[in-house]
Design a protein around this motif. Structure first.
Motif, PDB file in Angstrom:
ATOM      1  N   LEU A 113       6.772  -7.204  -4.979  1.00 29.41           N
ATOM      2  CA  LEU A 113       6.565  -5.807  -4.580  1.00 29.41           C
ATOM      3  C   LEU A 113       7.879  -5.042  -4.723  1.00 29.41           C
ATOM      4  O   LEU A 113       8.963  -5.623  -4.569  1.00 29.41           O
ATOM      5  N   LEU A 141       0.495   1.963  -4.417  1.00 34.35           N
ATOM      6  CA  LEU A 141       1.014   1.570  -5.737  1.00 34.35           C
ATOM      7  C   LEU A 141       1.044   2.780  -6.670  1.00 34.35           C
ATOM      8  O   LEU A 141       1.889   2.869  -7.559  1.00 34.35           O
ATOM      9  N   TYR A 145       4.196   3.584  -9.234  1.00 41.90           N
ATOM     10  CA  TYR A 145       4.026   3.437 -10.691  1.00 41.90           C
ATOM     11  C   TYR A 145       3.443   4.727 -11.273  1.00 41.90           C
ATOM     12  O   TYR A 145       2.353   4.730 -11.858  1.00 41.90           O
ATOM     13  N   GLN A 164      -0.905  -5.385 -12.787  1.00 39.10           N
ATOM     14  CA  GLN A 164      -0.103  -5.084 -11.589  1.00 39.10           C
ATOM     15  C   GLN A 164      -0.948  -5.324 -10.327  1.00 39.10           C
ATOM     16  O   GLN A 164      -0.506  -5.953  -9.379  1.00 39.10           O
ATOM     17  N   LYS A 168      -0.290  -8.201  -7.662  1.00 33.66           N
ATOM     18  CA  LYS A 168       0.324  -7.759  -6.398  1.00 33.66           C
ATOM     19  C   LYS A 168      -0.617  -7.875  -5.202  1.00 33.66           C
ATOM     20  O   LYS A 168      -0.160  -7.953  -4.063  1.00 33.66           O
ATOM     21  N   PHE A 250      -5.518   2.631  -8.951  1.00 32.94           N
ATOM     22  CA  PHE A 250      -5.076   2.151  -7.624  1.00 32.94           C
ATOM     23  C   PHE A 250      -5.834   2.899  -6.515  1.00 32.94           C
ATOM     24  O   PHE A 250      -6.304   2.294  -5.546  1.00 32.94           O
TER      25      PHE A 250
END
Ligand code: CMC
Length: 430
Positions: A113, A141, A145, A164, A168, A250
């Motif tokens: 992370l 997130l 990002y 990702q 994660k 996300f």
């Protein structure tokens, strides 16, 4: 000639196209119903409404069939790994050897992370439910990002966000657990595969490394594979609906996590074990609980039974039941809850109330007993479901993005409120 369905309203006949799926499932395309007739359809809970065409997962609920990209889930659970299953769902085919190696390596690369994200955990109360933390962290997130959260990402950017997330989610889940028990976080270990890495982050302590047991890894792998997708369920439909507004992956998945959390959906695995504990406290008197579930004046339900789609034994529950027996025997655990679960299942399957309504054990009925045997606490069970469902959510979001027929999700309603009335100033109200 293409099949059409005729609908007669007030003596006028309208025709609507029939859409046929690859397993001969049929739908009436009513997208022009309103513009041609001024009628809408009403289907609370969308029990009979198709929201999209999808090539990801096939279910025949009457026959108890579940297939990922055409492959029976029984074969996937027996022969595949979770990482390979994720590839299958997200990319549409089984990976070649080198593709699988590269895919696994990408999870290793993205497991850590952002250091600032770790600070978030400090702010949560230790009693905070890990699903609340998981959904907030997954949405966060998007903040870390920004290059991946464009309204119209490229296929490469979508694949990057997917990796990702898949990687994660384990780290976030394990950190939320460590936070809840007041222990230091364990960093991801690049030498470990997907599931051992997660177990190590969960259970290693300073000076006391976690010993990886292959049977535990296999049992957890099977569970995650069986949860990996289930077509248009509540959380997946949520992910698609949120994503249809061009919200990023996300944010869409974070909404899916919240939908999954509910006790009627993925939260049921936690509820099942709590229900079995209650039954144990009552000296194993399951009759009392069955009677309450059958009482028309009570909202009580037997958790882990029933399904919108399966009107037969849930094929996932069959495999999980076997796995639960196998793992508990291997670990030498005698869990009285497993005996109560078996007794309850037997009683339910013999009972007319449940038979008439075609209520069978579902995926959540035995899964909690496996998590419990591994040492995963009850409130983390829905988080385990979320880790498992991640490939499905991603695959559906990706499919929704690529489908030129996708429109923003926006159901209609039948208004039943007051008709037009004038505003009354406060001093004149009775
Ligand atoms: N215990 C007692 N009665 C039940 C149960 C149950 N678990 N599930 C359904 N019924 C009854 C319900 O009361 C209704 O009876 P009646 O016709 O007399 O009104 C009938 O069966 C049909 O139920 P429904 O609520 O119309 O069915 P649904 O398709 O809307 O709901 C369900 C499906 C899964 C929400 C429901 O079966 C349920 O609440 N089960 C318990 C929670 C649970 O185990 N959820 C996990 C689902 S599987 C994992 C996942 O994908 O989320």
């Amino acid at each position: 000639m293409d099949e059409k369905i005729k609908l007669s309203i007030d003596g006028k006949t309208y025709e609507f196209p029939v859409i046929v799926g690859s397993e001969n499932e049929k739908a009436i395309d009513i997208s022009k119903l309103r513009s041609e007739t001024s009628f809408i359809t009403l289907d609370p809970g969308f029990g009979n409404t198709g929201a999209c065409s999808s090539a990801i997962t096939y279910i025949d609920g009457d026959k108890g069939i579940l297939r990922y990209r055409g492959i029976p889930v029984e074969q996937v659970a027996e022969h595949s790994t979770f990482v390979e299953t994720a590839y299958l769902l997200v990319h549409g085919n089984l990976p070649a050897k080198e593709q699988l190696r590269a895919y696994s390596a990408s999870f290793t690369k993205h497991a850590k992370l952002h250091k600032d994200m770790k600070n978030f955990f400090a702010g949560y109360p230790t009693t905070g439910h890990p699903m609340a933390i998981l959904s907030a962290m997954v949405c966060s997130l998007s903040a870390y990002y920004p290059e991946l959260v464009k309204p119209e990402p490229t296929p490469e950017e979508i694949d990057e966000s997917a990796v990702q997330l898949l990687s994660k989610v384990r780290t976030i889940a394990a950190y939320s657990y460590k936070k809840s028990i007041g222990e230091h976080f364990v960093e991801p270990n690049d030498d470990l595969a997907y599931i051992p890495n997660f177990l190590n982050m969960m259970f290693s302590k300073p000076g006391k490394p976690y010993k990886i047991d292959d049977d535990v890894v296999k049992a957890l792998m099977v569970l995650l594979i069986l949860h990996a997708d289930h077509e248009q369920n509540c959380s997946t439909s949520t992910v698609r609906l949120v994503g249809s507004s061009w919200a990023n992956l996300f944010a869409s998945v974070s909404a899916g996590i919240c939908a999954l959390w509910g006790p009627l959906h993925g939260g049921a695995n936690q509820e099942v074990v709590e229900m079995l504990e209650e039954m144990k406290k009552e000296g194993g008197n399951i009759k009392k609980f069955i009677d309450k579930a059958k009482d028309p004046d009570s909202n009580y339900r037997l958790m882990g039974f029933g399904h919108r789609v399966y009107k037969n034994y849930d094929p996932r529950a069959k495999i999980i039941k076997e796995q639960a027996h196998k793992l508990l025997t291997k670990l030498g655990i005698h869990d009285p809850l497993l005996d109560i679960a078996a007794k309850l299942e037997e009683a339910v399957l013999k009972d007319d109330y449940f038979a008439q309504r075609k209520l069978y054990p579902n995926v959540d009925f035995y899964s909690g007993l496996i998590y419990k045997a591994i040492g995963i606490p009850t409130n983390m069970f829905p988080v385990m479901f979320a880790i498992g469902r991640m490939p499905g959510w991603i695959a559906h979001w990706k499919e929704m993005k690529a489908d030129p027929k996708t429109k923003i999700g926006r159901p209609r309603q039948i208004y039943i409120g007051p008709t037009m009335q004038d505003y009354v100033p406060v001093e004149k109200r009775k």
